[in-house]
Scaffold this motif. Structure first.
Motif, mmCIF file in Angstrom:
data_model
loop_
_atom_site.group_PDB
_atom_site.id
_atom_site.type_symbol
_atom_site.label_atom_id
_atom_site.label_comp_id
_atom_site.label_asym_id
_atom_site.label_seq_id
_atom_site.Cartn_x
_atom_site.Cartn_y
_atom_site.Cartn_z
ATOM 1 N N ALA A 66 0.785 -1.210 0.261
ATOM 2 C CA ALA A 66 0.322 -0.212 -0.215
ATOM 3 C C ALA A 66 0.670 1.766 -0.324
ATOM 4 O O ALA A 66 0.597 1.998 -0.542
ATOM 5 N N MET A 67 1.963 1.405 0.685
ATOM 6 C CA MET A 67 3.180 1.899 1.294
ATOM 7 C C MET A 67 3.736 2.499 -0.387
ATOM 8 O O MET A 67 4.002 3.337 -1.502
ATOM 9 N N GLU A 68 4.510 1.649 -1.047
ATOM 10 C CA GLU A 68 4.664 1.558 -2.526
ATOM 11 C C GLU A 68 3.685 2.314 -2.959
ATOM 12 O O GLU A 68 4.469 2.609 -3.705
ATOM 13 N N ILE A 69 2.346 1.847 -3.579
ATOM 14 C CA ILE A 69 1.864 2.030 -4.825
ATOM 15 C C ILE A 69 1.470 3.477 -4.736
ATOM 16 O O ILE A 69 1.929 4.320 -4.926
ATOM 17 N N LYS B 258 -8.460 -6.169 11.838
ATOM 18 C CA LYS B 258 -7.962 -5.321 11.385
ATOM 19 C C LYS B 258 -6.405 -6.153 10.327
ATOM 20 O O LYS B 258 -5.456 -5.294 10.617
ATOM 21 N N GLU B 259 -7.047 -8.007 9.679
ATOM 22 C CA GLU B 259 -5.763 -8.640 9.489
ATOM 23 C C GLU B 259 -4.977 -7.834 7.757
ATOM 24 O O GLU B 259 -3.830 -8.473 7.411
ATOM 25 N N HIS B 260 -6.108 -6.890 7.607
ATOM 26 C CA HIS B 260 -5.949 -6.464 6.023
ATOM 27 C C HIS B 260 -5.411 -4.514 6.140
ATOM 28 O O HIS B 260 -6.247 -4.238 6.450
ATOM 29 N N ALA B 261 -4.881 -4.255 4.939
ATOM 30 C CA ALA B 261 -4.396 -2.590 4.814
ATOM 31 C C ALA B 261 -4.602 -2.882 3.851
ATOM 32 O O ALA B 261 -3.947 -3.904 2.453
ATOM 33 N N LEU B 262 -4.669 -1.379 2.513
ATOM 34 C CA LEU B 262 -4.912 -0.983 1.555
ATOM 35 C C LEU B 262 -5.403 0.502 1.248
ATOM 36 O O LEU B 262 -5.084 1.246 2.302
ATOM 37 N N ILE B 263 -5.786 0.488 0.051
ATOM 38 C CA ILE B 263 -5.526 2.078 -0.662
ATOM 39 C C ILE B 263 -7.059 2.944 -0.277
ATOM 40 O O ILE B 263 -7.589 1.986 -1.829
ATOM 41 N N ALA B 264 -7.093 3.659 -0.375
ATOM 42 C CA ALA B 264 -8.205 4.184 -1.105
ATOM 43 C C ALA B 264 -8.369 5.735 -1.207
ATOM 44 O O ALA B 264 -7.412 6.489 -0.663
#
Length: 491
Positions: A199-202, A251-257
Motif C-alpha cells: 500500500a505504501m509502495e503504490i 484488522k488483518e488487512h490494509a489497502l489504499i483508498a
C-alpha cells in the motif's frame, strides 16, 4: 456445538487456493445500473494517453452531504494546472518508507490483550474532485498502468518477516515469545512486501507520476471473513468513533483508498495490491458508471474467484468487499469490510504485527494482471512432517506444483568439491548434491521465476527448514495466533 473461529474460515493468504471450503451462502452484491465494462483492463478509460491532466493541490469547497473537504483536481476546460512537484522522497527512501508521511503510530496495548488496539486519524482525507467522467477515466488508466507494473516487479512476501522474527527472538536469548512479540518492532522495507508495504509502495510510485493524487490517497483498514455486515457495523458504531470497538477488531488487512467526486457524484477509488488486484476499483455511491461492480480476479481450471466492492447500505463509512468463489458446481461467498471514513494509523503496529504470527506463510510472484504465477507457501504446523509447496509456470502454460518436506532442506555437512572450483560454483554444486535430483530441478526452475540465484533460494529454504525444526518457536507462534483469532471470533 463449538462456534467456528474466524481463522478456520479464512484458510489462507491472498491468491492461493483456499485450504477449506466456506459457506455456500453469503452476501450478494447489487448489480449497478448504467454502463458496465466487460473488459479486464483497464477498468475504465482509454490506453495510450500521453499526458496526465493536471491535479492542482489548492483546496476547493465543501460537499453538501457529508461536509468532507474537497480538492478540485480538474478544471472545467480540462487544462493542466501549474504544479509544485511533490517528490516521492516525501513518501519513501531507497529501502524504507517515511512513516510520518503515512501518519503511522503505535497503538495502545492493554495488558493481556493479544494485539495493540487499532487507531485512526481524527479527520478524513480531502476528497478528490474530477469534473468530467472522461478525465476520471484517464486518471484510472494512468493509475492502473503504475499499479500493474508494480505488481509485476514486486512479490507478496510473508516469509522473510517470519524469518526475521525467528532470528531476532533467538538472538534475544529469551524464552517467552509472547513477551518478545510485545516489544518487537515489525520490519517494513521496500524489498519484502506484504499488504501494508505494498500500500505504501503504490502511493510512493504514484507520487512520481501524479503528485497531487498521492496527497489524497490514504491507508484504510479491512476486517476479513466477517459473518454479517449489519451487526459488525452496529458494534463499531456504538460510540462516536470506531475506536470504541477496537478491542474486538483484528484488522488483518490494509489497502489504499481515495474519496472522489466524479461529475458531481461521490464515491471512492480502491487500490489493493496486497490481494493482487490489478484494477483501480471504483465504488460509486449511486452504483452507476464508472462503478466497477463484479469482476473476475482469477480464473483457473479448478477455481474462479470474483470480487465486488460497494458502499455498505448499513453505513457509508464502510465498503463491503464481496468474494464469490466457484469450484465446479460449488459456489462459496465471503465478506470483508473496509473502513473508509478516516485514515488507518496503526497499519504497521497492528496489521503487520498480526500477520507475523499468522499460521500460513507465502512468497508469491505476480504478473501484471495480478495472476499468482510462481512462489512457495506453507502452513505453520508442529511436527516433523511439516512441508511446503513450490509452484511455478512450466512448459505449454502448465502450472507445476510440488510438495516437499522441510526436512529435505536440512543443512548437512558440506561436500568437498574437487579441482578447486570458485566459491560460487562450489556452493551451487553442493546444493545440487545435497538435494534429490528432482527437488533440485524444481528449485532451479522456481529460482528463475523468482528472479533469484539457485544458491540464494536454497539458502532461504534451508533457513525455513531451521525454523520449522524449532518446535518451541512454532508452538508459541501458533498459541499467539490462536489467542488473536479467539479475540476476533465474533466479528
Amino acid at each position: 456445538m463449538e462456534r467456528e473461529t474466524k481463522a478456520t474460515k479464512r484458510g489462507d493468504e491472498p491468491g492461493l487456493t483456499k485450504l477449506q471450503d466456506r459457506s455456500e451462502f453469503g452476501p450478494d452484491c447489487p448489480v449497478p445500473s448504467g454502463r458496465q465494462d466487460g473488459g479486464y483492463v483497464p477498468t475504465v478509460g482509454r490506453w495510450g494517453c500521453e499526458s496526465v491532466v493536471g491535479l492542482p493541490t489548492t483546496p476547493g469547497g465543501v460537499t453538501q452531504d457529508d461536509h468532507r473537504e474537497t480538492s478540485r483536481c480538474i478544471g472545467d476546460d480540462g487544462a493542466a494546472a501549474e504544479l509544485a512537484l511533490v517528490s516521492s522522497t516525501r513518501w519513501a527512501a531507497s529501502d524504507s518508507y517515511h512513516l510520518m508521511a503515512f501518519d503511522q503510530q503505535n497503538g495502545a496495548w492493554p495488558i493481556h490483550h493479544p494485539l495493540p488496539l487499532p487507531a485512526w486519524s481524527d479527520t478524513p482525507k480531502l476528497r478528490l474532485v474530477v469534473d468530467k467522467v472522461w478525465q476520471y477515466e484517464e486518471l484510472v488508466a494512468i493509475t492502473e498502468t503504475v499499479l500493474q507494473r508494480m505488481l509485476e516487479e514486486t512479490f507478496y512476501d510473508t516469509v522473510h518477516n517470519f524469518l526475521d522474527l525467528h532470528g531476532a527472538f533467538r538472538r534475544s536469548g529469551g524464552s517467552d515469545l509472547r513477551l518478545f512479540f510485545q516489544h518487537y518492532t515489525p520490519p517494513v522495507n521496500r524489498r519484502h512486501h506484504m499488504c501494508v508495504s505494498l500500500a505504501m509502495e503504490i502511493v510512493a510510485r504514484l507520487a512520481d507520476v501524479v503528485p497531487a493524487l498521492a496527497e489524497h490517497l490514504f491507508i484504510v483498514s479491512c476486517e476479513e471473513a466477517v459473518e454479517a455486515a449489519e451487526p459488525y457495523i452496529a458494534n463499531c458504531h456504538k460510540g462516536r468513533h470506531l475506536d470504541v470497538a477496537a478491542h474486538s477488531l483484528e484488522k488483518e488487512h490494509a489497502l489504499i483508498a481515495v474519496h472522489i467526486s466524479v461529475a458531481g457524484r461521490d464515491g471512492l477509488m480502491i487500490l489493493d495490491p496486497g490481494y493482487h488486484v490489478a484494477r483501480a476499483v471504483t465504488v460509486m455511491k449511486d452504483l452507476c458508471y464508472p462503478h466497477t461492480g463484479w469482476f473476475t480476479q482469477s480464473d483457473e481450471p479448478h477455481c474462479r474467484r470474483e470480487y465486488c466492492y460497494t458502499l455498505s447500505p448499513h453505513s457509508g463509512n464502510f465498503v463491503e468487499w464481496s468474494e464469490r468463489t466457484t469450484r465446479g458446481t460449488v459456489v462459496a461467498h465471503e465478506l470483508a469490510l473496509i473502513y473508509v471514513e478516516r485514515p488507518y494509523r496503526t497499519a504497521i503496529d497492528v496489521t503487520v504485527r498480526r500477520n507475523l504470527v499468522y499460521n500460513f506463510r507465502s512468497l508469491l510472484a505476480r504478473d501484471a494482471k495480478g495472476r499468482v504465477c510462481a512462489g512457495l507457501y506453507f502452513p505453520v504446523v508442529p511436527g516433523p512432517e511439516a512441508q511446503l509447496t513450490l509452484f511455478y509456470d512450466g512448459v505449454n502454460n502448465a502450472s507445476v506444483k510440488v510438495k516437499v518436506k522441510f526436512s529435505t532442506f536440512n543443512r548437512r555437512d558440506s561436500i568437498k568439491v574437487k579441482n578447486q572450483e570458485t566459491t560460487e560454483k562450489k556452493h551451487l554444486l553442493q546444493g545440487l548434491q545435497l538435494l534429490p535430483e528432482t527437488v533440485a530441478g524444481h528449485v532451479k526452475n522456481l529460482a528463475k521465476q523468482l528472479r533469484m540465484e539457485f544458491e540464494e533460494l536454497l539458502e532461504l529454504l534451508q533457513d525455513l527448514a531451521d525454523v520449522a525444526a524449532d518446535q518451541d518457536f512454532v508452538q508459541q507462534t501458533l498459541a499467539i495466533n490462536e489467542t488473536i483469532t479467539e479475540m476476533s471470533a465474533d466479528n
